[in-house]
Design an enzyme around this catalytic site. Structure first.
Site: not given
Ligand code: F6P
Length: 340
Positions: A170, A126, A71, A264, A220, A270, A102, A124, A10, A128, A161
């Site tokens: 991830r 993330d 990917r 809500r 998520e 993205h 990773d 990343t 990503g 991570d 609200r």
């Molecule tokens: O690993 C980066 C990330 O943005 C994650 O946070 C997310 O779950 C995933 O990629 C989304 O992937 P894609 O862009 O393939 O929808």
């Protein structure tokens, strides 16, 4: 030396700064650089473009990656693996810089095991990747999510609200943590922690009774027990597409049922991944791209450039890939100090 560079997985803000770092450092010492397009797909299918300083001069300002990303898992089949090795030989690549998370770095490790001359740069949103204190992309993505919280706060306040914002990340809660803490959320749910509906409801009620609205940030990857399964399948590395689970919408539904407060949900998705990198990400990505070239020139293949404290250094890919970096107790304690 003839360098190759690719960006896989990503995308995230800072990739262009890292590419620029590679090109400037390499060409500054008389080496040449080509880019492989769309991650490992370009290395497999020989999609190549030369990279000169003039191609990358101001790309530090831009999000995304000028090389494209995918990917693609280049070691999914032996035939693909052989194609990658053939491309590197045909292009006369003396050193490949693989920039990614990773999955991309695991592929780099496999290439190294097969004798490929490769070094890594971790990225990343993330945050991570193990072995490095921070990854670039995280600061930019979290800053975008914090800005979104500010916008949601305005409308939540007007309508009295509760609003739930679902962020990416991830199975690591770094983005949710930064968004919740930096955006002054009333409750933040991390995938590293068990879901406690009673605490969440208590926090929402307390926020609404004290100031009339509530903001909740949800990662998520949070497990709610009975959330819908993935509708979006898996990627080539076998990862579930988590945003399809709709965790934020489900949390909002549960809050509304339990409290009767109009609720809500929003999924930033993205939007977090685009836009110009923050200054922190520009600097970190630049340093790591430059250092990756230095590692290769010193023959330290199979290593990845990482940030440790104030310094960048090389560590073996094995070390960086040992275990993903999730949110430790120290950080989650800090986060929850500010819960409603
Ligand atoms: O690993 C980066 C990330 O943005 C994650 O946070 C997310 O779950 C995933 O990629 C989304 O992937 P894609 O862009 O393939 O929808």
């Amino acid at each position: 030396m003839r360098f190759g560079v690719l960006t896989g997985g990503g995308d995230c803000p800072g990739l262009n700064a890292a590419i620029r770092g590679v090109v400037y450092r390499a060409t500054g010492s008389g080496h040449s650089v080509v880019g492989f397009l769309d991650g490992w797909k370009g290395a497999r299918d020989r999609l190549v473009r030369p990279l000169a300083r003039s191609d990358v001069h101001d790309i530090i300002l831009r999000g995304g990656t000028v090389l494209g990303s995918s990917r693609t898992n280049p070691f999914k089949t032996e035939a693909d693996a052989q194609k990658v090795l053939a491309t590197l030989a045909a292009e006369g690549i003396d050193a490949l810089v693989a920039i990614g998370g990773d999955d991309t770095l695991s592929a780099a490790r496999e290439l190294h095991r097969r004798g490929g001359k490769v070094v890594g740069v971790p990225k990343t949103m993330d945050n991570d990747v193990g072995g490095t204190d921070w990854t670039f992309g995280f600061d930019s993505a979290s800053s975008a999510a914090v800005e979104a919280v500010g916008r949601l706060r305005d409308t939540a306040q007007s309508h009295h609200r509760a609003i739930v914002l679902e962020v990416m990340g991830r199975h690591a809660g770094w983005v949710a943590l930064a968004t919740g803490l930096g955006g002054a959320a009333d409750a933040t749910l991390l995938p590293e922690e068990p879901y406690h509906e009673e605490s969440l409801i208590r926090q929402v009620r307390s926020a609404v009774s004290s100031r009339g609205y509530a903001i909740v940030v949800v990662s998520e990857g949070v497990e709610l027990g009975s959330v819908r399964g993935s509708a979006g399948g898996k990627d080539e590395f076998g990862h579930e597409l988590l945003r399809e689970r709709g965790v934020g919408a489900e949390v909002a539904r549960r809050i509304e049922i339990a409290t009767g407060i109009e609720t809500r949900s929003a999924q930033i998705g993205h939007i977090q991944r685009g836009g110009p990198p923050t200054l922190f990400d520009r600097l970190l990505a630049t340093r790591l791209g430059v250092h990756a070239v230095d590692l290769a020139v010193s023959g330290r293949f199979g290593e990845v450039a990482v940030l440790r404290g104030e310094s960048v250094r090389g560590v073996p890919l094995d070390e960086a890939l040992r275990s993903p970096k999730t949110v430790p107790r120290e950080w989650s304690d800090l986060l929850h100090t500010f819960d409603a």
